[in-house]
Design an enzyme around this catalytic site. Structure first.
Site, PDB file in Angstrom:
ATOM      1  N   ARG A  23      -7.306  -1.838   3.555  1.00 31.20           N
ATOM      2  CA  ARG A  23      -6.112  -1.256   2.897  1.00 31.20           C
ATOM      3  C   ARG A  23      -5.573  -0.049   3.662  1.00 31.20           C
ATOM      4  O   ARG A  23      -5.146   0.933   3.044  1.00 31.20           O
ATOM      5  CB  ARG A  23      -6.412  -0.852   1.458  1.00 31.20           C
ATOM      6  CG  ARG A  23      -6.586  -2.000   0.501  1.00 31.20           C
ATOM      7  CD  ARG A  23      -5.244  -2.601   0.104  1.00 31.20           C
ATOM      8  NE  ARG A  23      -5.410  -3.902  -0.506  1.00 31.20           N
ATOM      9  CZ  ARG A  23      -5.444  -4.112  -1.824  1.00 31.20           C
ATOM     10  NH1 ARG A  23      -5.297  -3.124  -2.647  1.00 31.20           N
ATOM     11  NH2 ARG A  23      -5.587  -5.335  -2.286  1.00 31.20           N
ATOM     12  N   ARG A  27      -0.451   2.528  -0.573  1.00 31.02           N
ATOM     13  CA  ARG A  27       0.307   3.550  -1.312  1.00 31.02           C
ATOM     14  C   ARG A  27      -0.121   4.986  -1.043  1.00 31.02           C
ATOM     15  O   ARG A  27       0.603   5.914  -1.392  1.00 31.02           O
ATOM     16  CB  ARG A  27       0.227   3.255  -2.815  1.00 31.02           C
ATOM     17  CG  ARG A  27       1.189   2.163  -3.254  1.00 31.02           C
ATOM     18  CD  ARG A  27       0.856   1.684  -4.651  1.00 31.02           C
ATOM     19  NE  ARG A  27      -0.418   0.972  -4.620  1.00 31.02           N
ATOM     20  CZ  ARG A  27      -1.042   0.489  -5.685  1.00 31.02           C
ATOM     21  NH1 ARG A  27      -0.530   0.656  -6.877  1.00 31.02           N
ATOM     22  NH2 ARG A  27      -2.175  -0.165  -5.558  1.00 31.02           N
ATOM     23  N   ARG A  36       8.126   0.652  -0.143  1.00 36.44           N
ATOM     24  CA  ARG A  36       7.798   0.027  -1.429  1.00 36.44           C
ATOM     25  C   ARG A  36       8.839   0.333  -2.507  1.00 36.44           C
ATOM     26  O   ARG A  36       9.038  -0.456  -3.426  1.00 36.44           O
ATOM     27  CB  ARG A  36       6.413   0.542  -1.828  1.00 36.44           C
ATOM     28  CG  ARG A  36       5.817  -0.009  -3.062  1.00 36.44           C
ATOM     29  CD  ARG A  36       5.194  -1.347  -2.824  1.00 36.44           C
ATOM     30  NE  ARG A  36       4.354  -1.690  -3.953  1.00 36.44           N
ATOM     31  CZ  ARG A  36       4.825  -2.117  -5.116  1.00 36.44           C
ATOM     32  NH1 ARG A  36       6.118  -2.268  -5.276  1.00 36.44           N
ATOM     33  NH2 ARG A  36       4.009  -2.377  -6.103  1.00 36.44           N
ATOM     34  N   ASP A  72      -1.553 -10.862   1.517  1.00 40.93           N
ATOM     35  CA  ASP A  72      -2.505 -10.813   0.406  1.00 40.93           C
ATOM     36  C   ASP A  72      -3.331 -12.098   0.399  1.00 40.93           C
ATOM     37  O   ASP A  72      -2.828 -13.160   0.793  1.00 40.93           O
ATOM     38  CB  ASP A  72      -1.778 -10.653  -0.930  1.00 40.93           C
ATOM     39  CG  ASP A  72      -2.762 -10.219  -2.005  1.00 40.93           C
ATOM     40  OD1 ASP A  72      -3.032  -9.008  -2.104  1.00 40.93           O
ATOM     41  OD2 ASP A  72      -3.288 -11.090  -2.725  1.00 40.93           O
ATOM     42  N   TYR A 147      -8.972 -16.166  -9.355  1.00 44.82           N
ATOM     43  CA  TYR A 147      -7.597 -15.767  -9.708  1.00 44.82           C
ATOM     44  C   TYR A 147      -6.781 -16.954 -10.222  1.00 44.82           C
ATOM     45  O   TYR A 147      -5.859 -16.786 -11.007  1.00 44.82           O
ATOM     46  CB  TYR A 147      -6.888 -15.117  -8.513  1.00 44.82           C
ATOM     47  CG  TYR A 147      -7.289 -13.667  -8.307  1.00 44.82           C
ATOM     48  CD1 TYR A 147      -6.692 -12.647  -9.045  1.00 44.82           C
ATOM     49  CD2 TYR A 147      -8.279 -13.327  -7.398  1.00 44.82           C
ATOM     50  CE1 TYR A 147      -7.062 -11.314  -8.873  1.00 44.82           C
ATOM     51  CE2 TYR A 147      -8.669 -12.002  -7.219  1.00 44.82           C
ATOM     52  CZ  TYR A 147      -8.051 -11.005  -7.961  1.00 44.82           C
ATOM     53  OH  TYR A 147      -8.435  -9.695  -7.793  1.00 44.82           O
TER      54      TYR A 147
HETATM   55  O1  CP3 Z   1      -6.431  -4.378   4.067  1.00 48.48           O
HETATM   56  C1  CP3 Z   1      -5.197  -4.404   4.262  1.00 48.48           C
HETATM   57  O2  CP3 Z   1      -4.507  -3.379   4.401  1.00 48.48           O
HETATM   58  C2  CP3 Z   1      -4.523  -5.739   4.429  1.00 48.48           C
HETATM   59  C3  CP3 Z   1      -3.711  -6.205   3.346  1.00 48.48           C
HETATM   60  C4  CP3 Z   1      -4.396  -6.710   2.108  1.00 48.48           C
HETATM   61  C5  CP3 Z   1      -3.787  -6.668   0.821  1.00 48.48           C
HETATM   62  N1  CP3 Z   1      -4.582  -7.325  -0.044  1.00 48.48           N
HETATM   63  C6  CP3 Z   1      -2.492  -6.034   0.517  1.00 48.48           C
HETATM   64  C7  CP3 Z   1      -2.231  -5.632  -0.872  1.00 48.48           C
HETATM   65  C8  CP3 Z   1      -5.611  -7.376   1.956  1.00 48.48           C
HETATM   66  C9  CP3 Z   1      -6.687  -7.677   2.985  1.00 48.48           C
HETATM   67  C10 CP3 Z   1      -5.702  -7.749   0.588  1.00 48.48           C
HETATM   68  C11 CP3 Z   1      -6.823  -8.531   0.049  1.00 48.48           C
HETATM   69  C12 CP3 Z   1      -6.943  -8.695  -1.406  1.00 48.48           C
HETATM   70  N2  CP3 Z   1      -5.962  -8.907  -2.322  1.00 48.48           N
HETATM   71  C13 CP3 Z   1      -8.186  -8.773  -2.081  1.00 48.48           C
HETATM   72  C14 CP3 Z   1      -9.543  -8.684  -1.417  1.00 48.48           C
HETATM   73  C15 CP3 Z   1      -9.877  -7.306  -0.992  1.00 48.48           C
HETATM   74  C16 CP3 Z   1     -10.311  -6.376  -2.089  1.00 48.48           C
HETATM   75  O3  CP3 Z   1      -9.634  -5.359  -2.262  1.00 48.48           O
HETATM   76  O4  CP3 Z   1     -11.302  -6.669  -2.763  1.00 48.48           O
HETATM   77  C17 CP3 Z   1      -7.918  -9.003  -3.428  1.00 48.48           C
HETATM   78  C18 CP3 Z   1      -8.943  -9.125  -4.536  1.00 48.48           C
HETATM   79  C19 CP3 Z   1      -6.503  -9.085  -3.572  1.00 48.48           C
HETATM   80  C20 CP3 Z   1      -5.721  -9.343  -4.819  1.00 48.48           C
HETATM   81  C21 CP3 Z   1      -4.817  -8.210  -5.140  1.00 48.48           C
HETATM   82  N3  CP3 Z   1      -3.657  -7.908  -4.467  1.00 48.48           N
HETATM   83  C22 CP3 Z   1      -4.949  -7.271  -6.199  1.00 48.48           C
HETATM   84  C23 CP3 Z   1      -6.081  -7.262  -7.203  1.00 48.48           C
HETATM   85  C24 CP3 Z   1      -3.847  -6.404  -6.128  1.00 48.48           C
HETATM   86  C25 CP3 Z   1      -3.470  -5.316  -7.101  1.00 48.48           C
HETATM   87  C26 CP3 Z   1      -4.390  -4.164  -7.077  1.00 48.48           C
HETATM   88  C27 CP3 Z   1      -4.033  -3.123  -6.045  1.00 48.48           C
HETATM   89  O5  CP3 Z   1      -4.869  -2.846  -5.172  1.00 48.48           O
HETATM   90  O6  CP3 Z   1      -2.946  -2.564  -6.150  1.00 48.48           O
HETATM   91  C28 CP3 Z   1      -3.066  -6.796  -5.009  1.00 48.48           C
HETATM   92  C29 CP3 Z   1      -1.840  -6.152  -4.512  1.00 48.48           C
HETATM   93  C30 CP3 Z   1      -1.908  -5.658  -3.106  1.00 48.48           C
HETATM   94  N4  CP3 Z   1      -2.336  -6.391  -2.024  1.00 48.48           N
HETATM   95  C31 CP3 Z   1      -1.530  -4.379  -2.643  1.00 48.48           C
HETATM   96  C32 CP3 Z   1      -1.712  -4.356  -1.242  1.00 48.48           C
HETATM   97  C33 CP3 Z   1      -1.412  -3.251  -0.251  1.00 48.48           C
HETATM   98  C34 CP3 Z   1      -0.982  -3.254  -3.545  1.00 48.48           C
HETATM   99  C35 CP3 Z   1       0.261  -2.774  -2.965  1.00 48.48           C
HETATM  100  C36 CP3 Z   1       1.194  -2.015  -3.827  1.00 48.48           C
HETATM  101  O7  CP3 Z   1       1.141  -1.969  -5.057  1.00 48.48           O
HETATM  102  O8  CP3 Z   1       2.073  -1.445  -3.160  1.00 48.48           O
END
Ligand code: CP3
Length: 336
Positions: A23, A27, A36, A72, A147
């Site tokens: 990540r 944010r 965003r 994602d 999911y």
């Molecule tokens: O690591 C990175 O920067 C690469 C991008 C990346 C995202 N998601 C972008 C994202 C990666 C590798 C993921 C993987 C991901 N997505 C996982 C596995 C990794 C982990 O954290 O366990 C999972 C379970 C998801 C599913 C997911 N996507 C959730 C549960 C959420 C909401 C919760 C949160 O963290 O906000 C997302 C949204 C998401 N995916 C965001 C980002 C940067 C949030 C972005 C935002 O709100 O601006």
């Protein structure tokens, strides 16, 4: 090209360990928040121009040793004819949610070249402009399935756990389908230019040890064996499962912070790299404390091959940007 990550994954000698963060584009970064504010998350993942610019932000602002594709793990469901939604509150949702075995039987694989072409376009855009390795990724089949089955109230895993207990054959059918689609997806990412891939089986920790051997590991193994670039595996509680994860022979294992890194290095064969494993909460301390903690771990890992500096999980939005910068800087300066 900066090849520290590739060398560390090959467990070769390096002048210093590579550093990148899960990540790393998120944010906590003012520049990310500015993008965003103008676009929905769905649009950011689906527009190659935006996704490529966001992928590059941490290279420009932090100087990390690798980029990770901005996407994602859940977009893969589009290759099974489903949709992914990112509502402003409540976490991502797969639609329609899977409720029955009949729905699984009707899932139809749409070639990734067609259904996920925007991801490969992003990869090609990024690759033209960077000089560090690009990490591609996908979710572990079990995590993505969770999911699909528990789209609403994901944290409870109600239906996922029910299928583990009562409907294992249908669950295996879904996991098999996701594995095939994920292998095609990762191979197409490599074709488009990624140098390394990471599999996020984030939620495999909800499975007990025996279930983990049945519903997670065999599928991860199949994916690792199908790939011809280094594969890193990540899951919650990985430090408790170091031995089991090492058996499927990934190039690297991404560890959480429940055991010290030098201890984990010893638990894993010298041919497998270890990645991690700072607690993201540590980045809320003072810069002096961060520097001291990072230096102490780096000293404990000095002269050990196959070590990649990272967190044990992603950077959270409430972490000050300058602390993340301090973390990366400390690693880069420690050996110079
Ligand atoms: O690591 C990175 O920067 C690469 C991008 C990346 C995202 N998601 C972008 C994202 C990666 C590798 C993921 C993987 C991901 N997505 C996982 C596995 C990794 C982990 O954290 O366990 C999972 C379970 C998801 C599913 C997911 N996507 C959730 C549960 C959420 C909401 C919760 C949160 O963290 O906000 C997302 C949204 C998401 N995916 C965001 C980002 C940067 C949030 C972005 C935002 O709100 O601006």
């Amino acid at each position: 090209m900066n090849d520290l990550l590739l060398k560390a994954l090959a467990c070769e000698a390096v002048p210093r360990p590579p550093v990148w963060l899960m990540r790393q584009a998120g944010r906590y970064m003012p520049q990310y928040r500015a993008i965003r504010e103008k676009h929905s998350l769905w649009e950011m993942f689906h527009r190659p121009d935006i996704a490529a610019a966001v992928t590059k932000l941490p290279l420009e602002l932090l100087g990390v040793d690798a980029a990770i594709l901005f996407s994602d793990i859940l977009v893969i469901v589009e290759a099974l004819g489903l949709s992914i939604l990112f509502p402003e509150t409540g976490g991502p949702r797969v639609e329609p949610a899977i409720k029955t075995g009949e729905q699984v039987a009707l899932l139809n694989y749409i070639p990734v070249e067609e259904s996920l072409s925007y991801v490969f376009e992003t990869i090609r855009c990024v690759k033209r402009e960077i000089d560090v390795p690009l990490i591609g990724f996908c979710g572990g089949p079990f995590t993505v399935a969770s999911y699909m089955l528990d789209s609403i109230n994901h944290a409870a895993f109600e239906q996922t756990k029910k299928w583990v207990r009562e409907n294992p054959r249908t669950l295996h059918q879904l996991l098999g389908l996701l594995t095939e689609a994920s292998i095609a997806y990762l191979k197409a990412q490599v074709e488009a230019g990624v140098d390394v891939v990471q599999i996020f089986d984030s939620w495999a920790n909800v499975l007990g040890d025996e279930e983990f051997e049945v519903f997670s590991l065999p599928y991860l193994k199949q994916m690792i064996e199908a790939m011809n670039v280094p594969v890193i595996v990540f899951c919650r509680s990985s430090s408790l499962r170091a031995g089991r994860l090492a058996k499927i022979q990934p190039a690297g294992i991404s560890f959480d912070w429940h055991l010290p890194m030098d201890e984990l290095r010893q638990k894993v064969p010298p041919t497998i790299a270890v990645q991690g494993n700072f607690n993201p909460e540590m980045l809320k301390k003072t810069k002096d404390q961060i520097t001291t903690e990072v230096k102490s771990v780096l000293t404990s890992m000095q002269n050990k091959r196959g070590y990649i500096v990272n967190l044990g999980h992603g950077v959270t939005p409430d972490i000050p940007f300058e602390n993340v910068h301090c973390f990366v800087d400390t690693v880069k300066k420690h050996y110079s």
